[in-house]
Design an enzyme around this catalytic site. Structure first.
Site, PDB file in Angstrom:
ATOM      1  N   SER A 117       0.844  -1.185   0.000  1.00 33.14           N
ATOM      2  CA  SER A 117       0.000   0.000   0.000  1.00 33.14           C
ATOM      3  C   SER A 117       0.892   1.252   0.000  1.00 33.14           C
ATOM      4  O   SER A 117       1.671   1.445  -0.905  1.00 33.14           O
ATOM      5  CB  SER A 117      -0.962  -0.040   1.189  1.00 33.14           C
ATOM      6  OG  SER A 117      -1.972   0.920   1.055  1.00 33.14           O
ATOM      7  N   ASP A 140      -9.721  -3.737  -5.381  1.00 30.90           N
ATOM      8  CA  ASP A 140      -9.104  -2.927  -4.331  1.00 30.90           C
ATOM      9  C   ASP A 140      -9.781  -1.563  -4.239  1.00 30.90           C
ATOM     10  O   ASP A 140      -9.891  -0.847  -5.237  1.00 30.90           O
ATOM     11  CB  ASP A 140      -7.617  -2.755  -4.617  1.00 30.90           C
ATOM     12  CG  ASP A 140      -6.826  -2.302  -3.406  1.00 30.90           C
ATOM     13  OD1 ASP A 140      -7.356  -1.484  -2.636  1.00 30.90           O
ATOM     14  OD2 ASP A 140      -5.699  -2.772  -3.225  1.00 30.90           O
ATOM     15  N   HIS A 165      -8.014  -4.924  -1.350  1.00 30.18           N
ATOM     16  CA  HIS A 165      -6.802  -4.400  -0.737  1.00 30.18           C
ATOM     17  C   HIS A 165      -6.154  -5.395   0.220  1.00 30.18           C
ATOM     18  O   HIS A 165      -4.939  -5.446   0.324  1.00 30.18           O
ATOM     19  CB  HIS A 165      -7.141  -3.106   0.013  1.00 30.18           C
ATOM     20  CG  HIS A 165      -5.942  -2.262   0.305  1.00 30.18           C
ATOM     21  ND1 HIS A 165      -5.189  -1.667  -0.681  1.00 30.18           N
ATOM     22  CD2 HIS A 165      -5.358  -1.916   1.483  1.00 30.18           C
ATOM     23  CE1 HIS A 165      -4.201  -0.971  -0.124  1.00 30.18           C
ATOM     24  NE2 HIS A 165      -4.281  -1.106   1.177  1.00 30.18           N
TER      25      HIS A 165
END
Length: 686
Positions: free
Chosen positions: A539, A624, A659
């Site tokens: 991330s 995501d 995610h």
């Protein structure tokens, strides 16, 4: 071993021209944002097919790693039960099953078990499943719960009758998964998400058994830099609506006994003023940065006068100590703080005459309070672990000092002994002279000759601190000769709030140069060498990876970038993308030329150039909601176009997940096995 001779996919170049501040910026792969375009899906699948073809020979190793990591986990496991409102609550896992089972027992653990939610049954037939949370009504008869079956963090709320097991037929869609009950056990408050940006922005009131179409809008957060959440105070007296941006907080409260009245603003938002509230008896206790308290202080105010001019100091600001959180009990105030990167738990009697700390003597550990839902107890429950010490849940008697171990994480490996490993905390020197801490672990038989494979992990954003924690999966690397290290770089809060402030906005590059300095230090000190050094981040940590490989690719043998945020400028200019506008205070607003130029100067996608890069494994999820799949897809496409080396470059897209990757506990291990196989093969074939 010879790999199959196949060529990587080549994405077509379709120039998209941006005009910003009188300059032209060209994005040849902007078209990959078209989620519904069959060519986009075909490209993602082609990249994944290439990855699988190129790594087919590592499948046996992946299977070995998966089996090994799974064998270290106690499959029939359960959490330590906690008592709340007449029931003991517990989470169970059963052998061979991916998902938790939530249960409770009335009054005593010897009572018959009530299954609240069997997530294995609920997940049947679904590629992804996540039960976010559930809330029990005061009369113990109802549960409201949120489910995401897409991995987009758009939760659907439903209500279950705990007496009959019936789930009410209606659903409340597009929520953030949170809901709370008023004291009447009939009124629910919940938060809706914006369908496009996924920002949590509206609070509704729902009456049990009524049509959700009739739900009443209670609060609409119109400032798109703020997100909204709801909770109920530990005292149970107040319902709370919170609005937060990166730099500013605002809360509204309502007596839980009067759910049809209006919420009252606690302290109106003032830019730069952050605060959290906790209720006890006739006071609210406030954790705040008021009056320049960078590392926060504790204040209190009467229930009847909550605005900041009435706040009085309880614990003063200390420049060297970050005040993280508090836990309130009938006879004690528990304070969680960080000093020099180490977490401390302080116990204070309410009269302030008795103050002491829990005794921790390790140099790299993690300790935090957990599941303290009961006001009227002498026992404080906390979690303690380190890189070598399995997670333990401990109860501490705040009056007598007695401790009792409730549970220690079991490692199902007869060869595991934490004394076989060495834990250290080292300090690297950044280019500006700042000392940057590193936590690391390795087997005692490691020789510091520069020949050891080392995996360096980093994050460094949002003030998130990556504390040293225990991992059974990590044993599969350690026991194969790897050193594992965490770089506590600026942008996190390991050394306090200023550590965060010095790693964001126009100081963001400190995050990257800190990580590079840690890498160089570990090489100079003989822990590893560029031929054996690997780095990992996900991330915002993927942004770190992207920046670092542009700046110092020669330091690394391989890189793992999970759901990487690499297209910083384009994403932050697009207000339609989830989470963008709420992050201007983290990265800067690129509509401002100063921030635009600074962000462009480090944006990993924009700074890809013709040079040799390390081997790279990049993963993403089609659904995501935080880092859109096209960021890593565009990045890989541009790397393929410009990089001058023949090192492996893989893009692995999970077409079913978002995610957080796969949802099941064992499916997630398969993803870790892929990453470890990537590292081990590179190390073997050096």
């Amino acid at each position: 071993m010879n790999k199959p001779q196949s060529h990587p996919p080549k994405a077509k170049r379709l120039p998209h021209i941006f005009h910003e501040f009188g300059k032209k910026r060209t994005d040849n792969y902007y078209w990959l944002r078209e989620r519904e375009n069959p060519e986009v899906i075909a490209y993602l699948k082609a990249e994944s097919a290439y990855y699988h073809a190129q790594t087919a020979h590592t499948k046996p190793l992946q299977e070995t790693l998966f089996t090994e990591m799974k064998s270290h986990i106690k499959e029939n496991d359960s959490s330590v039960p906690y008592f709340y409102n007449g029931y003991w609550y517990q989470t169970r896992y059963e052998e061979g099953k991916d998902y938790p089972i939530y249960v409770r027992y009335k009054e005593t653990l010897d009572a018959s078990e009530e299954v609240l939610f069997d997530c294995n049954a609920m997940a049947k037939g679904k590629a992804y499943f996540h039960l976010d949370s559930f809330a029990i009504s005061d009369d113990n008869q109802w549960a409201v719960f949120g489910v995401d079956a897409v991995s987009r963090r758009q939760y659907t709320l439903q209500i279950k009758n705990l007496s009959t097991g019936e789930i009410l037929p209606y659903k409340i869609k597009n929520t953030n998964g949170q809901a709370i009950w008023a004291a009447d056990s009939r009124t629910i408050f919940y938060v809706k998400n914006n369908r496009q940006t996924l920002r949590s922005f509206k609070v509704y009131r729902h009456i049990l058994g009524t049509d959700p179409k009739d739900d009443v809008l209670i609060f609409h957060e119109k400032d798109d830099t703020f997100d909204v959440f709801v909770y109920r105070e530990k005292s149970r007296k107040y319902l709370v609506i919170g609005s937060e941006s990166t730099l500013t907080s605002e809360y509204q409260t309502l007596n839980a006994n009067t759910p049809h009245e209006a919420f009252k603003v606690f302290q109106p938002r003032t830019r730069g003023l952050e605060y959290d509230i906790a209720h006890y008896e006739e006071y609210f206790y406030i954790l705040t940065n008021k009056d320049g308290a960078t590392n926060f202080k504790l204040m209190r105010t009467p229930e009847s006068a909550t605005t900041s001019e009435h706040w009085e100091e309880v614990i003063a600001h200390r420049p060297e100590v970050r005040l993280n959180d508090i836990e309130i009990f009938k006879d004690y105030l528990v304070v969680e703080e960080v000093y020099n990167g180490l977490e401390r738990i302080q116990i204070r009697s309410w009269d302030g005459l008795k103050v002491h700390y829990l005794p921790f003597d390790s140099e790299t550990y993690t300790a935090y309070t957990i599941q303290n839902v009961d006001f009227n107890t002498e026992w404080l429950r906390y979690n303690y672990q380190s890189l070598a010490t399995p997670a333990s849940i401990i109860e501490y008697n705040m009056g007598t000092g007695e401790e009792r171990l409730l549970k220690e994480q079991e490692v199902l490996d007869e060869n595991f002994n934490k004394d076989n490993y060495i834990e250290e905390r080292l300090w690297a020197t950044a280019p500006d002279g700042v000392k940057v801490p590193i936590s690391l672990i390795y087997r005692k038989d490691i020789v510091k000759n520069g020949q050891n494979p080392l995996l360096l992990y980093g994050y460094g954003s949002y003030g998130v601190t990556i504390n040293p924690y225990f991992s059974t999966t990590r044993l599969s690397l350690l026991d194969r000769g790897f050193i594992y290290a965490i770089a506590h770089i600026r942008g996190g809060e390991y050394l306090g709030r200023q550590w965060y402030e010095d790693g964001k906005l126009l100081k963001k590059k400190n995050t990257f140069t800190d990580f590079i300095a840690c890498s160089q230090f570990l090489i100079v000190e003989g822990y590893t060498s560029p031929e054996h050094l690997f780095a990992e981040g996900g991330s915002a940590g993927g942004l770190l990876m992207g920046a670092v490989v542009n700046m110092a690719p020669q330091l690394y043998k391989g890189i793992i970038a999970s759901v990487p945020f690499v297209d910083v400028v384009t994403t932050m200019l697009d207000e339609s993308i989830p989470l963008t506008t709420g992050e201007y205070d983290e990265w800067g607003n690129p509509n401002n030329e100063e921030y635009y130029n600074y962000m462009l100067s480090y944006s990993p996608y924009d700074q890809v150039r013709a040079q040799a890069y390390p081997a790279m494994y990049v993963s993403t999820g089609l659904h995501d909601s935080q880092v859109q799949y096209w960021e890593p897809a565009k990045w890989v496409a541009k790397l393929r176009e410009l990089k001058t080396d023949d090192h492996p470059l893989y893009l692995d897209t999970n077409m079913e997940a978002g995610h957080g990757g796969a949802s099941g506990r064992f499916e997630a291990l398969k993803e870790t096995a892929k990453e470890y196989a990537f590292l081990l093969e590179l190390e073997e074939n050096r």
